[in-house]
Motif scaffolding. Structure first.
Motif, PDB file in Angstrom:
ATOM      1  N   LYS A   1       0.859  -1.126   0.251  1.00 34.08           N
ATOM      2  CA  LYS A   1      -0.018  -0.020  -0.062  1.00 34.08           C
ATOM      3  C   LYS A   1       0.639   1.177   0.049  1.00 34.08           C
ATOM      4  N   THR A   2       2.022   1.218   0.665  1.00 33.56           N
ATOM      5  CA  THR A   2       3.009   2.622   0.655  1.00 33.56           C
ATOM      6  C   THR A   2       3.329   2.444  -0.528  1.00 33.56           C
ATOM      7  N   GLU A   3       3.666   1.546  -1.397  1.00 31.67           N
ATOM      8  CA  GLU A   3       4.419   1.899  -2.604  1.00 31.67           C
ATOM      9  C   GLU A   3       3.509   2.512  -3.512  1.00 31.67           C
ATOM     10  N   ARG A   4       1.922   2.262  -3.315  1.00 34.26           N
ATOM     11  CA  ARG A   4       1.146   3.074  -4.278  1.00 34.26           C
ATOM     12  C   ARG A   4       0.590   4.286  -3.553  1.00 34.26           C
ATOM     13  N   ASN A   5       1.143   4.543  -2.527  1.00 33.01           N
ATOM     14  CA  ASN A   5       0.561   5.898  -1.811  1.00 33.01           C
ATOM     15  C   ASN A   5      -0.765   5.763  -1.315  1.00 33.01           C
ATOM     16  N   GLU A   6      -1.204   4.557  -0.848  1.00 28.91           N
ATOM     17  CA  GLU A   6      -2.641   4.345  -0.262  1.00 28.91           C
ATOM     18  C   GLU A   6      -2.641   3.829   1.177  1.00 28.91           C
ATOM     19  N   LYS A   7      -3.729   4.299   1.873  1.00 31.07           N
ATOM     20  CA  LYS A   7      -3.773   3.932   3.228  1.00 31.07           C
ATOM     21  C   LYS A   7      -3.997   2.576   3.299  1.00 31.07           C
ATOM     22  N   CYS A   8      -3.449   1.768   4.358  1.00 29.58           N
ATOM     23  CA  CYS A   8      -3.556   0.434   4.593  1.00 29.58           C
ATOM     24  C   CYS A   8      -4.299   0.479   5.698  1.00 29.58           C
ATOM     25  N   VAL A   9      -5.431  -0.136   5.645  1.00 26.82           N
ATOM     26  CA  VAL A   9      -6.680  -0.042   6.642  1.00 26.82           C
ATOM     27  C   VAL A   9      -6.571  -1.696   7.359  1.00 26.82           C
ATOM     28  N   LEU A  10      -6.243  -1.579   8.576  1.00 31.33           N
ATOM     29  CA  LEU A  10      -6.187  -2.798   9.462  1.00 31.33           C
ATOM     30  C   LEU A  10      -7.090  -2.984  10.507  1.00 31.33           C
ATOM     31  N   GLY A  11      -7.816  -3.997  10.514  1.00 29.04           N
ATOM     32  CA  GLY A  11      -8.647  -4.373  11.723  1.00 29.04           C
ATOM     33  C   GLY A  11      -7.924  -5.298  12.791  1.00 29.04           C
ATOM     34  N   LEU A  12      -7.687  -4.960  13.911  1.00 23.73           N
ATOM     35  CA  LEU A  12      -6.806  -5.298  14.829  1.00 23.73           C
ATOM     36  C   LEU A  12      -7.511  -6.147  15.944  1.00 23.73           C
ATOM     37  N   ALA A  13      -6.946  -6.813  16.474  1.00 19.66           N
ATOM     38  CA  ALA A  13      -7.883  -7.678  17.644  1.00 19.66           C
ATOM     39  C   ALA A  13      -6.781  -7.693  19.032  1.00 19.66           C
TER      40      ALA A  13
END
Length: 437
Positions: free
Chosen positions: A58-70
């Protein structure tokens, strides 16, 4: 038990589609793709590698990486590996937006038992994630504003295009997030009353059971299922039963985790202990070829006898053939196998359960010497020792052994504590709600 462990492959590069997985003979009873590792440490590193690869992509494409965390014990090692990768390998979290699954209702972010504290302690305080990109449900929203708050939490997830990756653990009730039994597949973020068993399992983090909150704010099942990719973890023997129900059982709101069977890209990450009840390990002869050790043969014959409700000596060649056990039939067929197995089990039966002094104990499970032994009987409930093994108990005493009994419950109820408390708490909630109206 023969277990094929994942040693060098990664979930990222060698993920099998759900359709391909269910078509494999050894996993034909499994409705969720599973990967079994030789320990939680290695499994956690593989999961962390997948998350890191997604962040970098996602960083390489200048996009946000949206993570759901537990939260909970299962993801701790995943977070530790991500922190290591940040410090040693330069993994940046500046493009990461995180949404946590849940939070105890009533706990402030400063409470040590809160999940926001957990996340800062294990991950956020050790990486370069931007504070404005951290989202954990609040446990301090006024009750009358909860519905509005939960709607806003949903809308914020949607504003980022949904979750790219959702990390999950599983509770013994089958909950994902805090979606307890009864949760619907379409459920969204909301407040929920926690099952007694869930509170019991989480009591270790509090001073006492009474201090564990009774309610929580949680993402819904429907919210979780919208994630593009889901990885769920379970480790240890205590999770084996719920793993089997989730992976092989029918979809049911009684076990909310079974709704994951509807997702197209989910992997269940297990260790040997949590996977032990799956069909391919519990009864491997049903799903394909297996290595027939002496113990496995005995287990299979007992299983067949119980399944067909037939004495061992009456099992026929066809019984063995129809249930994938033809390989254990020798030249003498079922007759020879039955006699051999019957003799083995017969030798485990004795009128001298502690061993008969000065006797030939070559083929007995208990040694003849010493003649007098110290014996402990574990009884799940008072009177179970007498009802279930009274004859053995009496023989041991009569034959001069020093016998002790350890009762494992008080005997004040006839059902499991968590079942009784679950319905008692429901009745109280119903009464309080009615009184409020």
């Amino acid at each position: 038990m023969s277990v094929t462990m994942v040693k060098e492959s990664t979930i990222i590069s060698k993920r099998t589609s759900r359709k391909e997985w269910s078509a494999m003979e050894s996993t034909k009873f499994e409705k969720i793709h599973t990967e079994i590792f030789d320990g939680a440490d290695y499994a956690s590193k593989i999961i962390a590698q997948e998350i890191a690869a997604l962040i970098r992509y996602k960083t390489e494409r200048n996009e946000k990486c949206v993570l759901g965390l537990a939260t909970g014990s299962s993801p701790i090692q995943v977070y530790a590996e991500l922190v290591r990768m940040h410090k040693k390998e330069g993994l940046s979290f500046q493009n990461v937006v995180s949404f946590n699954l849940d939070e105890y209702y009533g706990l402030d972010k400063t409470d040590n038992q809160s999940y926001i504290h957990f996340m800062h302690h294990h991950l956020f305080d050790h990486v370069d994630i931007l504070s404005e990109n951290i989202n954990v449900p609040s446990g301090k929203i006024a009750f009358e504003h909860i519905a509005e708050y939960c709607t806003q939490y949903e809308e914020k997830i949607e504003s980022y295009g949904g979750l790219d990756f959702q990390l999950l653990g599983i509770g013994r009730t089958g909950h994902i997030g805090f979606n307890e039994p009864g949760s619907k597949i379409s459920s969204t973020t909301r407040m929920i009353t926690l099952d007694y068993l869930t509170r019991q399992d989480n009591a270790f983090a509090f001073n006492s059971m009474a201090d564990v909150p009774r309610k929580a704010v949680t993402m819904g099942v429907g919210t979780i299922l919208k994630a593009k990719r889901i990885v769920i973890m379970a480790y240890g023997m205590k999770k084996a039963e719920i793993v089997r129900k989730t992976v092989e059982g029918e979809i049911s709101s009684d076990v909310p985790a079974t709704f994951l069977q509807e997702h197209e890209d989910v992997t269940f990450v297990l260790d040997e202990n949590s996977a032990k009840d799956l069909t391919r390990f519990e009864t491997p002869w049903i799903v394909g070829d297996c290595e027939w050790s002496k113990d496995l043969k005995r287990k299979a014959v007992v299983w067949l006898s119980q399944k067909l409700n037939k004495p061992i000596l009456k099992l026929a060649d066809r019984d063995y053939n129809d249930h994938g056990m033809s390989e254990i039939l020798g030249e003498g067929g079922a007759y020879e196998v039955n006699i051999k197995m019957f003799n083995h089990f017969q030798h485990t039966i004795t009128g001298w359960p502690g061993g008969k002094p000065n006797a030939d104990d070559t083929n007995r499970p208990e040694r003849a010497t010493p003649g007098k032994k110290r014996i402990i009987i574990f009884s799940p409930h008072p009177d179970d020792d007498v009802i279930s093994m009274g004859g053995t108990f009496l023989r041991l005493v009569d034959q001069g052994h020093e016998v002790h009994v350890a009762y494992q419950t008080s005997g004040n109820i006839a059902v499991a504590d968590h079942e009784a408390f679950r319905f008692a708490e429901f009745a109280r909630e119903l009464y309080e709600h009615a009184a409020g109206d």
